[in-house]
Write a protein that holds these residues in place. Sequence first.
Motif, PDB file in Angstrom:
ATOM      1  N   LEU A   1       0.841  -1.192   0.000  1.00  0.00           N
ATOM      2  CA  LEU A   1       0.000   0.000   0.000  1.00  0.00           C
ATOM      3  C   LEU A   1       0.876   1.242   0.000  1.00  0.00           C
ATOM      4  N   GLY A   2       0.330   2.318  -0.492  1.00  0.00           N
ATOM      5  CA  GLY A   2       1.078   3.573  -0.578  1.00  0.00           C
ATOM      6  C   GLY A   2       1.381   4.173   0.788  1.00  0.00           C
TER       7      GLY A   2
ATOM      8  N   GLU B   1      -6.489   3.786   7.775  1.00  0.00           N
ATOM      9  CA  GLU B   1      -6.187   4.189   6.399  1.00  0.00           C
ATOM     10  C   GLU B   1      -6.080   2.964   5.497  1.00  0.00           C
TER      11      GLU B   1
ATOM     12  N   ARG C   1      -5.231  -0.759  -9.994  1.00  0.00           N
ATOM     13  CA  ARG C   1      -5.500   0.197  -8.912  1.00  0.00           C
ATOM     14  C   ARG C   1      -4.239   1.001  -8.614  1.00  0.00           C
TER      15      ARG C   1
ATOM     16  N   GLU D   1      -3.521   3.024  -6.192  1.00  0.00           N
ATOM     17  CA  GLU D   1      -3.172   3.215  -4.782  1.00  0.00           C
ATOM     18  C   GLU D   1      -2.454   2.020  -4.171  1.00  0.00           C
TER      19      GLU D   1
ATOM     20  N   LEU E   1      -8.407   1.714   1.977  1.00  0.00           N
ATOM     21  CA  LEU E   1      -7.911   1.323   0.656  1.00  0.00           C
ATOM     22  C   LEU E   1      -8.348  -0.089   0.273  1.00  0.00           C
TER      23      LEU E   1
END
Length: 98
Positions: free
Chosen positions: A12-13, A20, A80, A82, A24
């Motif tokens: 994940l970013g 958070e 995706r 993100e 996502l």
Amino acid sequence: MYVGTLSFDLLLGDVRSLKEKRSLVRPIVAELQRKYAVSVAETGGQDLHRRAEIGLAVVSGDTRHLTDVLDRCERLVAARPEVELLSVRRRLHSDEDD
């Protein structure tokens, strides 16, 4: 009968909390369920902020249909922005397997 499974390992970013992370992962899970009627859930890395594992399963009587659905699901997750798709594990099972 055939069962196909995919297991996605995701990076994940810029995620700083589990809240958070859920924001996502949940939309990805929901979109896979809605678009392709697959069984899908976050299956690993629940306590890690920047990593997630999503698993899904599809049942079909036709291997061509099964492969098509798995391919579409993989493309959706890979597209995706993100998340970074680190790896995908694909398995196909038949009721004739021992």
